[in-house]
Write a protein that holds these residues in place. Sequence first.
Motif, PDB file in Angstrom:
ATOM      1  N   UNK A  58      44.978  38.649  39.891  1.00  0.00           N
ATOM      2  CA  UNK A  58      45.027  39.888  40.672  1.00  0.00           C
ATOM      3  C   UNK A  58      46.405  40.106  41.279  1.00  0.00           C
ATOM      4  N   UNK A  59      47.108  39.026  41.569  1.00  0.00           N
ATOM      5  CA  UNK A  59      48.472  39.128  42.092  1.00  0.00           C
ATOM      6  C   UNK A  59      49.482  39.235  40.947  1.00  0.00           C
ATOM      7  N   UNK A  60      49.276  38.455  39.902  1.00  0.00           N
ATOM      8  CA  UNK A  60      50.271  38.344  38.840  1.00  0.00           C
ATOM      9  C   UNK A  60      50.332  39.557  37.918  1.00  0.00           C
ATOM     10  N   UNK A  61      49.263  40.340  37.826  1.00  0.00           N
ATOM     11  CA  UNK A  61      49.325  41.542  36.976  1.00  0.00           C
ATOM     12  C   UNK A  61      50.218  42.618  37.603  1.00  0.00           C
ATOM     13  N   UNK A  62      49.935  43.082  38.842  1.00  0.00           N
ATOM     14  CA  UNK A  62      50.867  44.043  39.443  1.00  0.00           C
ATOM     15  C   UNK A  62      52.245  43.436  39.681  1.00  0.00           C
ATOM     16  N   UNK A  63      52.289  42.140  39.994  1.00  0.00           N
ATOM     17  CA  UNK A  63      53.584  41.484  40.159  1.00  0.00           C
ATOM     18  C   UNK A  63      54.389  41.487  38.868  1.00  0.00           C
TER      19      UNK A  63
END
Length: 219
Positions: free
Chosen positions: A31-36
Amino acid sequence: MKYDWSVAWQYRDLLAEGVLVTVLLTVLTMAIAVPGGIAVMLLRQSRRAALRGLGTGFVEFFRNLPLILLVYWTFYVLPTLVDIQLSPFATALVALSLNVTAYNAETFRAGVNSIRRGQLNAGLALGMSRWQVMREVVLPQAIRRILPVLASTWVALFKDTSLVSVIAVGDLAHNAMQIRSQTFRVLEMLTAMALIYWALGYPQAKLVDWIQRRFAVSE
């Protein structure tokens, strides 16, 4: 030698808690690494050299560090630099997110750059705005190319979460090793841990196979 396989059932609640932490860590990391990853990809695609350099530096640094070293560094070194002590779970989440963000950024960049520039130019020639071309021409194709790779990254991440057990995150690997040390049932607990990981990972791997067949792109 006598084997006691009932030890896995005896400690089923602790193993279930470990599974829950493993799944939670995987979901939150992605969930953090996709938009990141999208943000870092946009930096790498920027026309400004400073922003491109920032994005490139992030990717090249975190993609080329061993994950276990990044976990240790975040847990032991970072607190001495910023005087903030993170919990083991938060430490694991930070380390995994940095690593996977770097990989996702390259996955997204490869997907976007794989779209032939002629399609972009054709859309602009038809009177579409650059945003319309990106939304209606480039992004749908890029998503189709990216999704199989992203799914494979998810499966790899699910297994790699076991590395954070070294800093006492209560995931499946850590809890199984704790039970092993308490019961001295090494073979039984390591086998049980392997079987649980396989039972959880195999359906995910087959789903990735289906996604790759479903969204395969042929030029």
